[in-house]
Design a protein around this motif. Structure first.
Motif, PDB file in Angstrom:
ATOM      1  N   LEU A  75     -23.547  12.794 -13.087  1.00 46.74           N
ATOM      2  CA  LEU A  75     -24.775  12.467 -12.372  1.00 46.74           C
ATOM      3  C   LEU A  75     -25.976  12.501 -13.322  1.00 46.74           C
ATOM      4  O   LEU A  75     -26.802  11.591 -13.321  1.00 46.74           O
ATOM      5  CB  LEU A  75     -24.971  13.464 -11.224  1.00 46.74           C
ATOM      6  N   GLU A  76     -26.067  13.536 -14.156  1.00 48.88           N
ATOM      7  CA  GLU A  76     -27.183  13.657 -15.101  1.00 48.88           C
ATOM      8  C   GLU A  76     -27.185  12.507 -16.107  1.00 48.88           C
ATOM      9  O   GLU A  76     -28.245  12.046 -16.524  1.00 48.88           O
ATOM     10  CB  GLU A  76     -27.130  14.998 -15.817  1.00 48.88           C
ATOM     11  N   LEU A  77     -26.012  12.044 -16.487  1.00 48.26           N
ATOM     12  CA  LEU A  77     -25.910  10.922 -17.433  1.00 48.26           C
ATOM     13  C   LEU A  77     -26.511   9.635 -16.872  1.00 48.26           C
ATOM     14  O   LEU A  77     -27.114   8.852 -17.594  1.00 48.26           O
ATOM     15  CB  LEU A  77     -24.437  10.642 -17.769  1.00 48.26           C
ATOM     16  N   HIS A  78     -26.354   9.433 -15.559  1.00 47.66           N
ATOM     17  CA  HIS A  78     -26.706   8.135 -14.974  1.00 47.66           C
ATOM     18  C   HIS A  78     -27.875   8.178 -13.988  1.00 47.66           C
ATOM     19  O   HIS A  78     -28.316   7.129 -13.532  1.00 47.66           O
ATOM     20  CB  HIS A  78     -25.472   7.537 -14.285  1.00 47.66           C
ATOM     21  N   HIS A  79     -28.370   9.348 -13.666  1.00 49.47           N
ATOM     22  CA  HIS A  79     -29.408   9.476 -12.646  1.00 49.47           C
ATOM     23  C   HIS A  79     -30.628   8.609 -12.958  1.00 49.47           C
ATOM     24  O   HIS A  79     -31.097   7.849 -12.106  1.00 49.47           O
ATOM     25  CB  HIS A  79     -29.813  10.941 -12.475  1.00 49.47           C
ATOM     26  N   ARG A  80     -31.114   8.688 -14.139  1.00 56.09           N
ATOM     27  CA  ARG A  80     -32.328   7.951 -14.520  1.00 56.09           C
ATOM     28  C   ARG A  80     -32.127   6.435 -14.404  1.00 56.09           C
ATOM     29  O   ARG A  80     -32.989   5.722 -13.901  1.00 56.09           O
ATOM     30  CB  ARG A  80     -32.718   8.343 -15.935  1.00 56.09           C
ATOM     31  N   LYS A  81     -30.976   5.953 -14.876  1.00 52.78           N
ATOM     32  CA  LYS A  81     -30.681   4.514 -14.804  1.00 52.78           C
ATOM     33  C   LYS A  81     -30.629   4.039 -13.354  1.00 52.78           C
ATOM     34  O   LYS A  81     -31.148   2.980 -13.021  1.00 52.78           O
ATOM     35  CB  LYS A  81     -29.348   4.200 -15.485  1.00 52.78           C
ATOM     36  N   VAL A  82     -29.987   4.827 -12.514  1.00 56.27           N
ATOM     37  CA  VAL A  82     -29.846   4.455 -11.102  1.00 56.27           C
ATOM     38  C   VAL A  82     -31.220   4.422 -10.431  1.00 56.27           C
ATOM     39  O   VAL A  82     -31.530   3.479  -9.697  1.00 56.27           O
ATOM     40  CB  VAL A  82     -28.876   5.422 -10.378  1.00 56.27           C
ATOM     41  N   ILE A  83     -32.044   5.416 -10.696  1.00 60.25           N
ATOM     42  CA  ILE A  83     -33.399   5.449 -10.125  1.00 60.25           C
ATOM     43  C   ILE A  83     -34.174   4.203 -10.545  1.00 60.25           C
ATOM     44  O   ILE A  83     -34.835   3.559  -9.731  1.00 60.25           O
ATOM     45  CB  ILE A  83     -34.167   6.715 -10.578  1.00 60.25           C
ATOM     46  N   HIS A  84     -34.085   3.848 -11.819  1.00 52.30           N
ATOM     47  CA  HIS A  84     -34.835   2.690 -12.319  1.00 52.30           C
ATOM     48  C   HIS A  84     -34.392   1.392 -11.659  1.00 52.30           C
ATOM     49  O   HIS A  84     -35.235   0.557 -11.314  1.00 52.30           O
ATOM     50  CB  HIS A  84     -34.722   2.591 -13.846  1.00 52.30           C
ATOM     51  N   ILE A  85     -33.105   1.204 -11.484  1.00 50.79           N
ATOM     52  CA  ILE A  85     -32.643  -0.038 -10.865  1.00 50.79           C
ATOM     53  C   ILE A  85     -33.058  -0.066  -9.394  1.00 50.79           C
ATOM     54  O   ILE A  85     -33.520  -1.105  -8.897  1.00 50.79           O
ATOM     55  CB  ILE A  85     -31.120  -0.264 -11.038  1.00 50.79           C
ATOM     56  N   CYS A  86     -32.970   1.050  -8.693  1.00 48.34           N
ATOM     57  CA  CYS A  86     -33.397   1.101  -7.291  1.00 48.34           C
ATOM     58  C   CYS A  86     -34.900   0.857  -7.193  1.00 48.34           C
ATOM     59  O   CYS A  86     -35.364   0.116  -6.316  1.00 48.34           O
ATOM     60  CB  CYS A  86     -33.041   2.451  -6.667  1.00 48.34           C
ATOM     61  N   LEU A  87     -35.647   1.446  -8.089  1.00 54.97           N
ATOM     62  CA  LEU A  87     -37.101   1.298  -8.084  1.00 54.97           C
ATOM     63  C   LEU A  87     -37.516  -0.150  -8.330  1.00 54.97           C
ATOM     64  O   LEU A  87     -38.485  -0.629  -7.746  1.00 54.97           O
ATOM     65  CB  LEU A  87     -37.719   2.218  -9.138  1.00 54.97           C
ATOM     66  N   SER A  88     -36.761  -0.860  -9.139  1.00 57.59           N
ATOM     67  CA  SER A  88     -37.106  -2.258  -9.391  1.00 57.59           C
ATOM     68  C   SER A  88     -36.910  -3.125  -8.139  1.00 57.59           C
ATOM     69  O   SER A  88     -37.537  -4.166  -8.008  1.00 57.59           O
ATOM     70  CB  SER A  88     -36.303  -2.820 -10.563  1.00 57.59           C
ATOM     71  N   PHE A  89     -36.093  -2.675  -7.218  1.00 60.28           N
ATOM     72  CA  PHE A  89     -35.886  -3.425  -5.978  1.00 60.28           C
ATOM     73  C   PHE A  89     -36.845  -2.998  -4.879  1.00 60.28           C
ATOM     74  O   PHE A  89     -37.395  -3.833  -4.185  1.00 60.28           O
ATOM     75  CB  PHE A  89     -34.442  -3.268  -5.472  1.00 60.28           C
ATOM     76  N   VAL A  90     -37.035  -1.693  -4.696  1.00 59.52           N
ATOM     77  CA  VAL A  90     -37.824  -1.224  -3.558  1.00 59.52           C
ATOM     78  C   VAL A  90     -39.258  -0.869  -3.928  1.00 59.52           C
ATOM     79  O   VAL A  90     -40.106  -0.768  -3.060  1.00 59.52           O
ATOM     80  CB  VAL A  90     -37.158  -0.030  -2.840  1.00 59.52           C
ATOM     81  N   ASN A  91     -39.519  -0.650  -5.195  1.00 60.21           N
ATOM     82  CA  ASN A  91     -40.878  -0.441  -5.696  1.00 60.21           C
ATOM     83  C   ASN A  91     -41.586   0.758  -5.061  1.00 60.21           C
ATOM     84  O   ASN A  91     -42.798   0.769  -4.927  1.00 60.21           O
ATOM     85  CB  ASN A  91     -41.699  -1.721  -5.504  1.00 60.21           C
ATOM     86  N   ASP A  92     -40.811   1.752  -4.624  1.00 64.40           N
ATOM     87  CA  ASP A  92     -41.375   2.978  -4.069  1.00 64.40           C
ATOM     88  C   ASP A  92     -40.517   4.143  -4.567  1.00 64.40           C
ATOM     89  O   ASP A  92     -39.314   4.184  -4.292  1.00 64.40           O
ATOM     90  CB  ASP A  92     -41.367   2.920  -2.536  1.00 64.40           C
ATOM     91  N   PRO A  93     -41.115   5.084  -5.300  1.00 59.52           N
ATOM     92  CA  PRO A  93     -40.330   6.167  -5.910  1.00 59.52           C
ATOM     93  C   PRO A  93     -39.545   7.020  -4.902  1.00 59.52           C
ATOM     94  O   PRO A  93     -38.414   7.412  -5.176  1.00 59.52           O
ATOM     95  CB  PRO A  93     -41.373   7.029  -6.628  1.00 59.52           C
ATOM     96  N   HIS A  94     -40.128   7.284  -3.746  1.00 58.55           N
ATOM     97  CA  HIS A  94     -39.436   8.106  -2.746  1.00 58.55           C
ATOM     98  C   HIS A  94     -38.221   7.367  -2.179  1.00 58.55           C
ATOM     99  O   HIS A  94     -37.141   7.956  -2.035  1.00 58.55           O
ATOM    100  CB  HIS A  94     -40.393   8.502  -1.619  1.00 58.55           C
ATOM    101  N   ASP A  95     -38.404   6.087  -1.878  1.00 62.32           N
ATOM    102  CA  ASP A  95     -37.280   5.292  -1.386  1.00 62.32           C
ATOM    103  C   ASP A  95     -36.211   5.160  -2.460  1.00 62.32           C
ATOM    104  O   ASP A  95     -35.009   5.229  -2.171  1.00 62.32           O
ATOM    105  CB  ASP A  95     -37.752   3.904  -0.940  1.00 62.32           C
ATOM    106  N   ALA A  96     -36.634   4.978  -3.709  1.00 60.49           N
ATOM    107  CA  ALA A  96     -35.680   4.849  -4.817  1.00 60.49           C
ATOM    108  C   ALA A  96     -34.851   6.127  -4.950  1.00 60.49           C
ATOM    109  O   ALA A  96     -33.633   6.061  -5.178  1.00 60.49           O
ATOM    110  CB  ALA A  96     -36.407   4.536  -6.119  1.00 60.49           C
ATOM    111  N   GLU A  97     -35.482   7.285  -4.803  1.00 57.36           N
ATOM    112  CA  GLU A  97     -34.756   8.563  -4.847  1.00 57.36           C
ATOM    113  C   GLU A  97     -33.728   8.649  -3.725  1.00 57.36           C
ATOM    114  O   GLU A  97     -32.595   9.067  -3.944  1.00 57.36           O
ATOM    115  CB  GLU A  97     -35.732   9.744  -4.739  1.00 57.36           C
TER     116      GLU A  97
END
Length: 191
Positions: A23-45
């Motif tokens: 999870l620690e290896l990929h958490h940041r990458k996953v957040i970034h890809i989600c954020l690029s779609f939803v453009n809201d940090p809370h939703d991306a989390e």
């Protein structure tokens, strides 16, 4: 370097520390890809959390010939698009502003008076671009976000979208053409 396949085998044997490490290896990458779609940090989390829950549930079926990163990108894209679809269904007919538009407007309304006019103009352009991207068909939107915003190579985009490089190239050409038409039309409306 950490061997992800070994981590997956350890996780499948019940090793929670191995899951935490993956999870620690990929958490940041996953957040970034989600954020690029939803453009809201809370939703991306929130979406990232769903991605990792799905990953945990599906690890027993993971094909060891695939890349964990590609698999997680695909999960992230799909969960993000599911979130967008669900949000649109909830908002249909309510007169509320769309996902990307709403977050951009909130950011602009807080910072308009604090920023010089050049920065405001740049924010307006970004807002317009995201609104135009939001209007693209789903596959074109995926391709343009992964390729242009996340700056992935076309081979990676093809793997995430489970298609060919030629198909990705075609999607990008059509998406760029449609974006250009939308932006020109929007510009003409204000002239």
């Amino acid at each position: 370097m950490i061997n992800e396949i070994q981590l997956i085998e350890q996780i499948n044997q019940g090793d929670t520390a191995a899951f935490r490490q993956l999870l620690e290896l990929h958490h940041r990458k996953v957040i970034h890809i989600c954020l690029s779609f939803v453009n809201d940090p809370h939703d991306a989390e929130d979406i990232a959390q769903e991605v990792f829950i799905e990953m945990f549930r599906s690890l027993k079926n993971f094909r060891k010939d695939a890349s964990v990163s590609t698999w997680l990108y695909r999960l992230s894209v799909n969960k993000s698009l599911d979130f967008i679809r669900q949000s649109k269904r909830q908002k249909r007919g309510s007169g509320k502003v769309g996902l990307m538009e709403k977050t951009d407007l909130e950011r602009l309304s807080i910072s308009n008076w604090q920023m010089p006019s050049d920065s405001m103009e740049e924010d307006d352009k970004k807002k317009l671009l995201y609104m135009a991207i939001e209007q693209l068909p789903e596959r074109q939107k995926k391709a343009i976000i992964l390729s242009q915003i996340k700056e992935l190579k076309q081979q990676e985009v093809a793997e995430i979208m489970e298609t060919t490089i030629a198909s990705v190239e075609s999607l990008l050409v059509r998406a760029k053409r449609k974006l250009k038409e939308t932006l020109i039309r929007h510009k003409e409306e204000f002239i």
